[in-house]
Design a protein around this motif. Structure first.
Motif, PDB file in Angstrom:
ATOM      1  N   PHE A 122      35.910 103.042  63.566  1.00  0.00           N
ATOM      2  CA  PHE A 122      34.849 101.871  64.135  1.00  0.00           C
ATOM      3  C   PHE A 122      35.055 100.345  63.800  1.00  0.00           C
ATOM      4  CE2 PHE A 122      30.453 100.110  64.882  1.00  0.00           C
ATOM      5  CZ  PHE A 122      30.481 100.613  66.470  1.00  0.00           C
ATOM      6  N   GLU A 123      34.977 100.417  62.597  1.00  0.00           N
ATOM      7  CA  GLU A 123      35.216  98.971  61.812  1.00  0.00           C
ATOM      8  C   GLU A 123      36.562  98.279  62.280  1.00  0.00           C
ATOM      9  OE1 GLU A 123      34.366  96.485  57.862  1.00  0.00           O
ATOM     10  OE2 GLU A 123      34.299  98.859  57.666  1.00  0.00           O
ATOM     11  N   ALA A 124      37.754  99.168  62.302  1.00  0.00           N
ATOM     12  CA  ALA A 124      38.894  98.770  62.595  1.00  0.00           C
ATOM     13  C   ALA A 124      38.842  98.217  63.928  1.00  0.00           C
ATOM     14  CB  ALA A 124      39.910  99.889  62.409  1.00  0.00           C
ATOM     15  N   LEU A 125      38.247  98.836  64.827  1.00  0.00           N
ATOM     16  CA  LEU A 125      38.151  98.338  66.194  1.00  0.00           C
ATOM     17  C   LEU A 125      37.081  97.208  66.405  1.00  0.00           C
ATOM     18  CD1 LEU A 125      38.364 101.774  68.042  1.00  0.00           C
ATOM     19  CD2 LEU A 125      40.022 100.154  68.055  1.00  0.00           C
ATOM     20  N   ASP A 126      36.358  96.551  65.527  1.00  0.00           N
ATOM     21  CA  ASP A 126      35.588  95.773  65.695  1.00  0.00           C
ATOM     22  C   ASP A 126      34.396  95.915  66.208  1.00  0.00           C
ATOM     23  OD1 ASP A 126      34.776  92.925  64.623  1.00  0.00           O
ATOM     24  OD2 ASP A 126      35.601  92.013  66.434  1.00  0.00           O
ATOM     25  N   GLY A 127      34.041  97.078  65.993  1.00  0.00           N
ATOM     26  CA  GLY A 127      32.817  97.695  66.736  1.00  0.00           C
ATOM     27  C   GLY A 127      31.531  97.095  66.357  1.00  0.00           C
ATOM     28  N   TYR A 128      31.481  96.509  65.199  1.00  0.00           N
ATOM     29  CA  TYR A 128      29.971  95.999  64.964  1.00  0.00           C
ATOM     30  C   TYR A 128      29.645  94.515  65.468  1.00  0.00           C
ATOM     31  CZ  TYR A 128      29.991  99.406  61.390  1.00  0.00           C
ATOM     32  OH  TYR A 128      30.141 100.673  60.749  1.00  0.00           O
ATOM     33  N   ASN A 129      30.878  94.180  66.110  1.00  0.00           N
ATOM     34  CA  ASN A 129      30.692  92.748  67.045  1.00  0.00           C
ATOM     35  C   ASN A 129      30.800  92.927  68.455  1.00  0.00           C
ATOM     36  OD1 ASN A 129      30.545  90.871  64.493  1.00  0.00           O
ATOM     37  ND2 ASN A 129      32.986  91.281  64.291  1.00  0.00           N
ATOM     38  N   ILE A 130      30.933  93.986  68.886  1.00  0.00           N
ATOM     39  CA  ILE A 130      31.215  94.061  70.387  1.00  0.00           C
ATOM     40  C   ILE A 130      29.663  93.645  71.264  1.00  0.00           C
ATOM     41  CG2 ILE A 130      32.675  96.179  70.295  1.00  0.00           C
ATOM     42  CD1 ILE A 130      30.311  97.936  71.011  1.00  0.00           C
ATOM     43  N   TYR A 137      27.804  90.994  70.172  1.00  0.00           N
ATOM     44  CA  TYR A 137      28.118  89.685  70.199  1.00  0.00           C
ATOM     45  C   TYR A 137      29.079  89.133  71.251  1.00  0.00           C
ATOM     46  CZ  TYR A 137      29.736  85.083  68.569  1.00  0.00           C
ATOM     47  OH  TYR A 137      29.823  83.894  68.420  1.00  0.00           O
ATOM     48  N   LYS A 138      30.200  89.745  71.351  1.00  0.00           N
ATOM     49  CA  LYS A 138      31.306  89.415  72.082  1.00  0.00           C
ATOM     50  C   LYS A 138      30.553  89.612  73.555  1.00  0.00           C
ATOM     51  CE  LYS A 138      35.273  90.864  69.468  1.00  0.00           C
ATOM     52  NZ  LYS A 138      36.499  91.818  69.496  1.00  0.00           N
ATOM     53  N   ALA A 139      30.051  90.635  74.022  1.00  0.00           N
ATOM     54  CA  ALA A 139      29.750  90.864  75.187  1.00  0.00           C
ATOM     55  C   ALA A 139      28.519  89.575  75.667  1.00  0.00           C
ATOM     56  CB  ALA A 139      28.830  92.180  75.423  1.00  0.00           C
ATOM     57  N   HIS A 140      27.546  89.015  74.729  1.00  0.00           N
ATOM     58  CA  HIS A 140      26.549  88.099  74.827  1.00  0.00           C
ATOM     59  C   HIS A 140      27.527  86.859  75.257  1.00  0.00           C
ATOM     60  CE1 HIS A 140      22.577  90.043  74.104  1.00  0.00           C
ATOM     61  NE2 HIS A 140      22.913  90.572  73.291  1.00  0.00           N
ATOM     62  N   MET A 155      31.081  92.118  86.248  1.00  0.00           N
ATOM     63  CA  MET A 155      32.401  92.987  86.443  1.00  0.00           C
ATOM     64  C   MET A 155      33.490  92.154  85.641  1.00  0.00           C
ATOM     65  SD  MET A 155      30.927  95.389  87.488  1.00  0.00           S
ATOM     66  CE  MET A 155      32.332  96.464  87.183  1.00  0.00           C
ATOM     67  N   LEU A 156      33.415  90.840  86.102  1.00  0.00           N
ATOM     68  CA  LEU A 156      34.532  89.996  85.513  1.00  0.00           C
ATOM     69  C   LEU A 156      34.418  89.987  84.128  1.00  0.00           C
ATOM     70  CD1 LEU A 156      36.730  87.633  85.502  1.00  0.00           C
ATOM     71  CD2 LEU A 156      35.109  86.078  86.127  1.00  0.00           C
ATOM     72  N   ALA A 157      33.231  89.864  83.565  1.00  0.00           N
ATOM     73  CA  ALA A 157      32.979  90.150  81.888  1.00  0.00           C
ATOM     74  C   ALA A 157      33.477  91.082  81.401  1.00  0.00           C
ATOM     75  CB  ALA A 157      31.364  89.781  81.576  1.00  0.00           C
ATOM     76  N   LYS A 158      33.010  92.509  82.170  1.00  0.00           N
ATOM     77  CA  LYS A 158      33.606  93.701  81.666  1.00  0.00           C
ATOM     78  C   LYS A 158      35.161  93.662  81.615  1.00  0.00           C
ATOM     79  CE  LYS A 158      33.387  98.594  82.978  1.00  0.00           C
ATOM     80  NZ  LYS A 158      32.800  99.448  83.895  1.00  0.00           N
ATOM     81  N   ILE A 159      35.768  93.102  82.665  1.00  0.00           N
ATOM     82  CA  ILE A 159      37.270  93.271  82.374  1.00  0.00           C
ATOM     83  C   ILE A 159      37.801  92.335  81.274  1.00  0.00           C
ATOM     84  CG2 ILE A 159      39.417  92.312  83.731  1.00  0.00           C
ATOM     85  CD1 ILE A 159      37.777  93.351  86.456  1.00  0.00           C
ATOM     86  N   LEU A 160      37.211  91.253  81.096  1.00  0.00           N
ATOM     87  CA  LEU A 160      37.700  90.322  80.059  1.00  0.00           C
ATOM     88  C   LEU A 160      37.234  90.829  78.665  1.00  0.00           C
ATOM     89  CD1 LEU A 160      36.224  86.762  81.242  1.00  0.00           C
ATOM     90  CD2 LEU A 160      38.752  87.727  81.603  1.00  0.00           C
ATOM     91  N   LEU A 161      36.472  91.746  78.560  1.00  0.00           N
ATOM     92  CA  LEU A 161      35.984  92.355  77.449  1.00  0.00           C
ATOM     93  C   LEU A 161      36.956  93.387  76.936  1.00  0.00           C
ATOM     94  CD1 LEU A 161      32.195  92.199  77.466  1.00  0.00           C
ATOM     95  CD2 LEU A 161      33.647  91.102  75.726  1.00  0.00           C
ATOM     96  N   GLN A 162      37.400  94.113  78.030  1.00  0.00           N
ATOM     97  CA  GLN A 162      38.488  94.805  77.859  1.00  0.00           C
ATOM     98  C   GLN A 162      39.921  94.432  77.154  1.00  0.00           C
ATOM     99  OE1 GLN A 162      39.071  96.588  81.908  1.00  0.00           O
ATOM    100  NE2 GLN A 162      37.270  97.886  81.800  1.00  0.00           N
ATOM    101  N   ALA A 163      40.021  93.215  77.251  1.00  0.00           N
ATOM    102  CA  ALA A 163      41.428  92.429  76.650  1.00  0.00           C
ATOM    103  C   ALA A 163      42.643  93.460  77.256  1.00  0.00           C
ATOM    104  CB  ALA A 163      41.083  92.240  75.135  1.00  0.00           C
TER     105      ALA A 163
END
Length: 639
Positions: A126-134, A136-139, A168-176
């Motif tokens: 979870f930490e390797a996938l930067d899970g604690y910041n997801i 914040y990134k979405a906000h 939906m654009l935000a969701k796609i950008l967050l998928q990187a």
């Protein structure tokens, strides 16, 4: 990354693509362009596997991840918050979060080593996938796309289609993903959100393919342009402006090759005609006929850039002051739009009214047009002002059972059928297209009909609310040409910055509930505003509310004798007229050079001459604008 080889895609008897080829490389930022109906959206659907090609292949790595924004997502709805919907992009992180919560619950009663090891492994991943910041990134991305903090907990279903598309654009950008496919990503964005998206995409590490009619946006983001035309895909190694210049050079070369080949064909045909009847020369004539049959023909260049070929006329010019706003205030519950503000629209002004959504642009436009009466203060229309107001909701006022030509005939009976056909032709309705029923037209086609209808009105004041929505690049260019040669007054709201930069000589914006003005083009305003935001203390002071500015101008009128001032201005005007005449002569000489066979058959000379021609043309246009400004000053002093 993705290889398209000999792609053919047929719809009925029509081949949308015919053995087209294209290789997409990692990190490329590509603008996919072409006229409506050339298959741009279809190609994106073929890449993601929604459509199967008739023949040919598309190959890509099995682990390649694709993010695809398409207009079908407008209909997506959910009762979950927009923050939750955006965070669905983090599929693995969300799964791990649920599993960690479950393991922590079990640890309340089970202290086994096996359970502790499982928890540790999940937490490490979870930490390797930067899970604690997801979160914040979405906000951060939702804020960049225009969502206030308080709105991020609202249900997606409570937002309009355009705002849902932003989520939906935000969701796609967050998928990187490895590659982004974006079909008209700016359609539902305001200017601040478009600028934010430009910055985001420029820094995006993956590849991007963008289908867009916003040429300013393309110029800011892409480094490759691919044109879909006549079933083929042609690659240009630069942004949209580079494509236009390079295509122009290629067309000049092609036009020269076509002329040379046609001359050669005519010469051969004359020889064949002369000798085919003679027995001694018959063999030679037959040989030349076969050679002509085998010759690979060069096509002439098609003109893809229709121009406006009619003049907008109005029977009466307006007075100097078109609209005067004084002490205007407008508010809604919990939202103040305008507060004790004023402004003046003068004859000949071409104003771009800009700003973020929700700041009151359309409200102000309706007050100016007289469509909104619920405000305090006064809005006074000047002498002999006749206006036409174009807004998207006016598409609903089109008579669906009318044919296109009949719709204009009923609205503008003073115009002849020839004039109306000319206007419709400029908006890409040619031949029998004018007899189509309005009910069978697409949204973009209806917009073009409504615009053509608005421009046939006997009006000396145009009020335009988002006139470029649903228009392709050709139609936007036509509208720009129409407004540039229109002699009346214009105020327009649009998020198309290329359109604004080419039509506006003043920029209005609403700041602190006041109408403020920047006296220049959109590009000049953007440069000034960026400096103001970076270093507000060092930058020029913000324009004052217009009502204050007008008062100050009265106080600061020069005390210089009027006759001396007129004499000096007339001298300057005379010098400028001589400069214009000299430049016109130079432009004409360069035009003659461009028509010279020796030049257009030499790519290097052609490019050099074309560059010089473009520079002179730009200088001439700027000088002519300066002449008009000077002439207006002289007329005002003489009045």
């Amino acid at each position: 990354m993705i290889a398209i080889n000999n792609l053919t895609f047929e719809i009925g008897a029509r081949a949308l693509y015919d053995e087209a080829n294209w290789h997409i490389k990692p990190g490329e930022k590509i603008g996919l362009i072409g006229a409506n109906g050339t298959g741009k959206t279809t190609l994106l659907k073929i890449i993601v596997g929604d459509y199967k090609p008739t023949s040919g292949s598309i190959s890509m790595a099995k682990d390649l991840t694709i993010g695809y924004l398409n207009q079908d997502l407008l209909s997506y709805s959910s009762d979950k918050s927009i923050l939750h919907v955006a965070m669905e992009a983090f599929e693995r992180q969300n799964q791990l979060h649920t599993e960690i919560e479950t393991l922590l619950k079990k640890l309340e009663t089970d202290y086994s080593e096996d359970l502790l090891n499982k928890l540790s492994d999940k937490q490490v991943e979870f930490e390797a996938l930067d899970g604690y910041n997801i979160e914040y990134k979405a906000h951060e991305i939702l804020a960049g796309l225009g969502f206030a903090e308080a709105d991020q907990d609202r249900k997606l279903a409570t937002f309009s289609g355009g705002w849902r598309m932003r989520v939906m654009l935000a969701k796609i950008l967050l998928q990187a993903p490895d590659i982004l496919l974006l079909d008209e990503p700016t359609n539902h964005l305001d200017l601040p959100s478009i600028v934010w998206l430009e910055d985001y995409l420029r820094n995006f590490e993956g590849a991007i393919i963008i289908v867009s009619h916003d040429r300013w946006f393309l110029d800011k983001v892409i480094n490759r342009t691919v044109e879909s035309r006549k079933g083929k895909l042609t690659v240009y190694a630069g942004n949209y402006s580079f494509y236009l210049e390079e295509k122009g050079l290629r067309e000049e070369i092609q036009r020269g090759e076509f002329k040379n080949q046609q001359a050669k064909i005519k010469q051969e045909e004359k020889l064949i005609e002369r000798f085919r009847a003679k027995a001694s020369k018959a063999k030679m004539a037959q040989s030349r006929i076969k050679m002509l049959d085998k010759m690979e023909r060069v096509d002439d260049v098609d003109d893809d850039n229709p121009s406006v070929n009619f003049n907008f006329k109005f029977s009466k010019p307006s007075g100097r002051h078109v609209v005067v706003l004084e002490n205007v205030s407008k508010s809604y519950p919990n939202l103040t739009i305008l507060e004790n503000t004023g402004a003046v629209i003068e004859k000949g002004d071409k104003i771009a009214l800009i700003g973020a959504n929700g700041k009151g642009k359309s409200t102000l436009l309706r007050i100016i047009a007289g469509a909104d009466k619920e405000y305090t203060g006064t809005s006074t229309t000047g002498h002999n002002v006749s206006q036409t107001f174009f807004a998207q909701h006016q598409l609903e006022s089109l008579h669906l059972d009318n044919e296109i030509l009949a719709e204009l005939q009923s609205f503008a009976p003073k115009h002849t059928d020839t004039e109306l056909r000319s206007i419709l032709g400029s908006f890409l309705f040619t031949g029998d297209d004018v007899f189509k029923k309005i009910k069978v037209l697409s949204g973009g086609e209806k917009s073009r009909v409504a615009l053509a209808k608005a421009l046939t009105a006997d009006a000396n004041f145009l009020v335009l609310d988002e006139p470029t929505n649903h228009l392709d690049m050709q139609s936007v260019n036509i509208l720009i040409q129409a407004i540039q040669q229109y002699e009346g007054t214009v105020i327009a709201v649009s998020h198309d910055r290329y359109f604004l930069d080419n039509i506006a000589n003043k920029i209005w914006f609403i700041e602190n509930h006041q109408i403020k003005e920047y006296p220049g083009t959109y590009q000049e305003y953007e440069e000034w505003n960026s400096k103001r935001q970076i270093a507000p203390k060092a930058a020029a002071p913000a324009p004052k509310p217009l009502k204050e500015e007008k008062k100050e101008q009265v106080k600061q009128q020069p005390s210089e004798d009027k006759n001396k001032q007129l004499k000096k201005l007339n001298q300057d005007l005379g010098k400028m007229e001589q400069q214009i005449a000299d430049l016109e002569q130079e432009v004409k000489q360069l035009e003659n050079k461009l028509a010279d066979e020796e030049i257009f058959n030499n790519p290097a000379k052609l490019k050099e001459t074309n560059t010089a021609y473009q520079h002179k043309q730009t200088a001439l246009q700027q000088l002519q604008q300066q002449w008009e400004t000077l002439a207006e000053q002289i007329m005002e002093l003489e009045a």
